[in-house]
Design a protein around this motif. Structure first.
Motif, PDB file in Angstrom:
ATOM      1  N   GLU A 117     -32.401   8.608  -0.097  1.00 45.46           N
ATOM      2  CA  GLU A 117     -31.759   8.284  -1.369  1.00 45.46           C
ATOM      3  C   GLU A 117     -32.741   7.684  -2.373  1.00 45.46           C
ATOM      4  OE1 GLU A 117     -28.830   9.199  -2.119  1.00 45.46           O
ATOM      5  OE2 GLU A 117     -28.258   9.890  -0.116  1.00 45.46           O
ATOM      6  N   ASP A 118     -33.567   6.760  -1.934  1.00 51.00           N
ATOM      7  CA  ASP A 118     -34.486   6.077  -2.865  1.00 51.00           C
ATOM      8  C   ASP A 118     -35.682   5.535  -2.079  1.00 51.00           C
ATOM      9  OD1 ASP A 118     -35.780   4.473  -4.765  1.00 51.00           O
ATOM     10  OD2 ASP A 118     -33.883   4.023  -5.775  1.00 51.00           O
ATOM     11  N   THR A 119     -36.802   6.183  -2.231  1.00 50.75           N
ATOM     12  CA  THR A 119     -37.996   5.791  -1.482  1.00 50.75           C
ATOM     13  C   THR A 119     -38.483   4.402  -1.873  1.00 50.75           C
ATOM     14  OG1 THR A 119     -38.647   8.116  -1.370  1.00 50.75           O
ATOM     15  CG2 THR A 119     -40.333   6.486  -0.854  1.00 50.75           C
ATOM     16  N   ILE A 120     -38.470   4.117  -3.165  1.00 55.31           N
ATOM     17  CA  ILE A 120     -38.975   2.821  -3.648  1.00 55.31           C
ATOM     18  C   ILE A 120     -38.091   1.684  -3.152  1.00 55.31           C
ATOM     19  CG2 ILE A 120     -39.464   1.444  -5.700  1.00 55.31           C
ATOM     20  CD1 ILE A 120     -40.152   4.033  -7.145  1.00 55.31           C
ATOM     21  N   ALA A 121     -36.767   1.873  -3.221  1.00 53.30           N
ATOM     22  CA  ALA A 121     -35.851   0.838  -2.738  1.00 53.30           C
ATOM     23  C   ALA A 121     -36.009   0.643  -1.232  1.00 53.30           C
ATOM     24  CB  ALA A 121     -34.422   1.212  -3.076  1.00 53.30           C
ATOM     25  N   ALA A 122     -36.237   1.731  -0.496  1.00 50.64           N
ATOM     26  CA  ALA A 122     -36.441   1.622   0.950  1.00 50.64           C
ATOM     27  C   ALA A 122     -37.707   0.834   1.266  1.00 50.64           C
ATOM     28  CB  ALA A 122     -36.512   3.015   1.573  1.00 50.64           C
ATOM     29  N   GLN A 123     -38.764   1.092   0.525  1.00 47.35           N
ATOM     30  CA  GLN A 123     -39.997   0.317   0.725  1.00 47.35           C
ATOM     31  C   GLN A 123     -39.793  -1.148   0.372  1.00 47.35           C
ATOM     32  OE1 GLN A 123     -42.632   2.648  -1.781  1.00 47.35           O
ATOM     33  NE2 GLN A 123     -43.651   3.533   0.013  1.00 47.35           N
ATOM     34  N   ALA A 124     -38.959  -1.415  -0.635  1.00 48.44           N
ATOM     35  CA  ALA A 124     -38.743  -2.792  -1.073  1.00 48.44           C
ATOM     36  C   ALA A 124     -38.034  -3.629  -0.007  1.00 48.44           C
ATOM     37  CB  ALA A 124     -37.933  -2.814  -2.364  1.00 48.44           C
ATOM     38  N   ILE A 125     -37.233  -2.988   0.865  1.00 48.83           N
ATOM     39  CA  ILE A 125     -36.535  -3.743   1.910  1.00 48.83           C
ATOM     40  C   ILE A 125     -37.282  -3.680   3.246  1.00 48.83           C
ATOM     41  CG2 ILE A 125     -34.289  -3.461   0.815  1.00 48.83           C
ATOM     42  CD1 ILE A 125     -33.662  -1.255   2.824  1.00 48.83           C
ATOM     43  N   GLY A 126     -38.508  -3.164   3.207  1.00 50.63           N
ATOM     44  CA  GLY A 126     -39.353  -3.227   4.397  1.00 50.63           C
ATOM     45  C   GLY A 126     -39.371  -2.001   5.278  1.00 50.63           C
ATOM     46  N   ILE A 127     -38.851  -0.871   4.824  1.00 54.80           N
ATOM     47  CA  ILE A 127     -38.864   0.355   5.623  1.00 54.80           C
ATOM     48  C   ILE A 127     -40.190   1.077   5.416  1.00 54.80           C
ATOM     49  CG2 ILE A 127     -37.779   2.611   5.972  1.00 54.80           C
ATOM     50  CD1 ILE A 127     -35.149   1.375   5.097  1.00 54.80           C
ATOM     51  N   ASP A 128     -40.843   1.419   6.508  1.00 56.31           N
ATOM     52  CA  ASP A 128     -42.087   2.176   6.442  1.00 56.31           C
ATOM     53  C   ASP A 128     -41.731   3.651   6.273  1.00 56.31           C
ATOM     54  OD1 ASP A 128     -44.686   2.905   6.475  1.00 56.31           O
ATOM     55  OD2 ASP A 128     -45.190   1.972   8.390  1.00 56.31           O
ATOM     56  N   VAL A 129     -42.014   4.199   5.102  1.00 59.30           N
ATOM     57  CA  VAL A 129     -41.503   5.512   4.731  1.00 59.30           C
ATOM     58  C   VAL A 129     -42.101   6.630   5.576  1.00 59.30           C
ATOM     59  CG1 VAL A 129     -41.383   7.220   2.873  1.00 59.30           C
ATOM     60  CG2 VAL A 129     -40.977   4.800   2.382  1.00 59.30           C
ATOM     61  N   LEU A 130     -43.423   6.638   5.760  1.00 60.78           N
ATOM     62  CA  LEU A 130     -44.061   7.760   6.454  1.00 60.78           C
ATOM     63  C   LEU A 130     -43.598   7.916   7.903  1.00 60.78           C
ATOM     64  CD1 LEU A 130     -46.047  10.081   6.423  1.00 60.78           C
ATOM     65  CD2 LEU A 130     -47.888   8.467   6.945  1.00 60.78           C
ATOM     66  N   PRO A 131     -43.609   6.853   8.744  1.00 57.36           N
ATOM     67  CA  PRO A 131     -43.094   7.026  10.105  1.00 57.36           C
ATOM     68  C   PRO A 131     -41.617   7.414  10.149  1.00 57.36           C
ATOM     69  CG  PRO A 131     -44.399   5.024   9.952  1.00 57.36           C
ATOM     70  CD  PRO A 131     -44.185   5.516   8.557  1.00 57.36           C
ATOM     71  N   THR A 132     -40.837   6.920   9.195  1.00 59.24           N
ATOM     72  CA  THR A 132     -39.416   7.263   9.156  1.00 59.24           C
ATOM     73  C   THR A 132     -39.229   8.750   8.878  1.00 59.24           C
ATOM     74  OG1 THR A 132     -38.870   5.039   8.364  1.00 59.24           O
ATOM     75  CG2 THR A 132     -37.217   6.750   8.036  1.00 59.24           C
ATOM     76  N   ARG A 133     -39.982   9.272   7.922  1.00 62.22           N
ATOM     77  CA  ARG A 133     -39.889  10.695   7.615  1.00 62.22           C
ATOM     78  C   ARG A 133     -40.412  11.541   8.775  1.00 62.22           C
ATOM     79  NH1 ARG A 133     -41.839  10.984   1.248  1.00 62.22           N
ATOM     80  NH2 ARG A 133     -39.781  10.470   0.349  1.00 62.22           N
ATOM     81  N   LEU A 134     -41.471  11.090   9.408  1.00 60.52           N
ATOM     82  CA  LEU A 134     -42.027  11.849  10.532  1.00 60.52           C
ATOM     83  C   LEU A 134     -41.043  11.918  11.699  1.00 60.52           C
ATOM     84  CD1 LEU A 134     -45.779  10.732  10.623  1.00 60.52           C
ATOM     85  CD2 LEU A 134     -44.865  12.963   9.966  1.00 60.52           C
ATOM     86  N   SER A 135     -40.357  10.806  11.970  1.00 56.75           N
ATOM     87  CA  SER A 135     -39.388  10.812  13.068  1.00 56.75           C
ATOM     88  C   SER A 135     -38.240  11.770  12.776  1.00 56.75           C
ATOM     89  CB  SER A 135     -38.853   9.401  13.310  1.00 56.75           C
ATOM     90  OG  SER A 135     -38.173   8.916  12.163  1.00 56.75           O
ATOM     91  N   ALA A 136     -37.777  11.789  11.523  1.00 52.66           N
ATOM     92  CA  ALA A 136     -36.718  12.741  11.152  1.00 52.66           C
ATOM     93  C   ALA A 136     -37.216  14.177  11.276  1.00 52.66           C
ATOM     94  CB  ALA A 136     -36.246  12.461   9.726  1.00 52.66           C
TER      95      ALA A 136
END
Length: 207
Positions: free
Chosen positions: A63-82
């Motif tokens: 939904e929102d990469t920037i907001a996800a990063q702001a709450i501490g989600i590591d975007v690259l590993p999350t996308r890779l796992s999906a």
């Protein structure tokens, strides 16, 4: 010399996939129980993941990469796992499909097939697993019904000529209408669980 001999022996034993031509001779091993078994396994696994912390992280990144990063989600590993989990089930589906057809070629997986897959997702709904399943059912039934329309049919004394490409045209119109009037799909974000089904049945009995 020994290495050359071993290489030549390997080249003789190596299966010929025929490049961009039709790959034939695939054993017909896919049966309805196998397909349904893998379908149930995929639904159970994805349902468990979708509403776990990992699944919520996937939704946040989507939904929102920037907001996800702001709450501490590591975007690259999350996308890779999906991507890895999606690739696994896509590989299983491709294997079942190949062993069902017995022969296939790259030409069968171009625009028409891709359009059908996207139509299933958009028509059913991209925000729930139930929407994906409903989309598959709707598009599959429509494709089978419209396939008879493409062959032509008779209405009393009138003969309707074959309408080639009618299934793609009708699916395209439905897709456009869904995107205009129901952007979230037929199901939207509604998730149909066993508990919800039991509740609906119980209400129906009371009424």
């Amino acid at each position: 010399m020994g290495w050359i001999v071993r290489t030549e022996n390997y080249m003789e034993r190596r299966p010929n996939t025929r490049g961009a031509r039709t790959f034939t001779g695939v054993p017909l091993q896919t049966t309805l129980p196998w397909a349904m078994g893998w379908l149930l396994l995929a639904l159970v696994v994805l349902a468990r993941i979708a509403y776990s912390p990992k699944g919520r992280a996937w939704r946040a990144v989507r939904e929102d990469t920037i907001a996800a990063q702001a709450i501490g989600i590591d975007v690259l590993p999350t996308r890779l796992s999906a991507f890895v989990i999606g690739s696994f089930f896509a590989g299983v589906g491709g294997s079942l499909y190949g062993h069902y057809l017995g022969s296939f070629s790259p030409s069968g997986f171009y625009f028409a097939y891709t359009f059908s897959l996207i139509s299933m997702l958009v028509i059913g709904g991209m925000q729930s697993i139930t929407g994906a399943v409903v989309g598959v059912i709707i598009v599959s039934l429509l494709s089978e019904l419209l396939r008879n329309l493409e062959r032509g049919f008779d209405i009393g004394a009138f003969a309707v000529p074959p309408l080639y490409g009618a299934s793609q045209i009708v699916l395209g119109i439905i897709l456009i209408l869904i995107m205009i009037f129901r952007p979230t799909g037929v199901v939207g974000d509604l998730e149909l669980s066993f508990g919800r089904i039991a509740t609906l049945l119980h209400k129906g009995r009371k009424e």
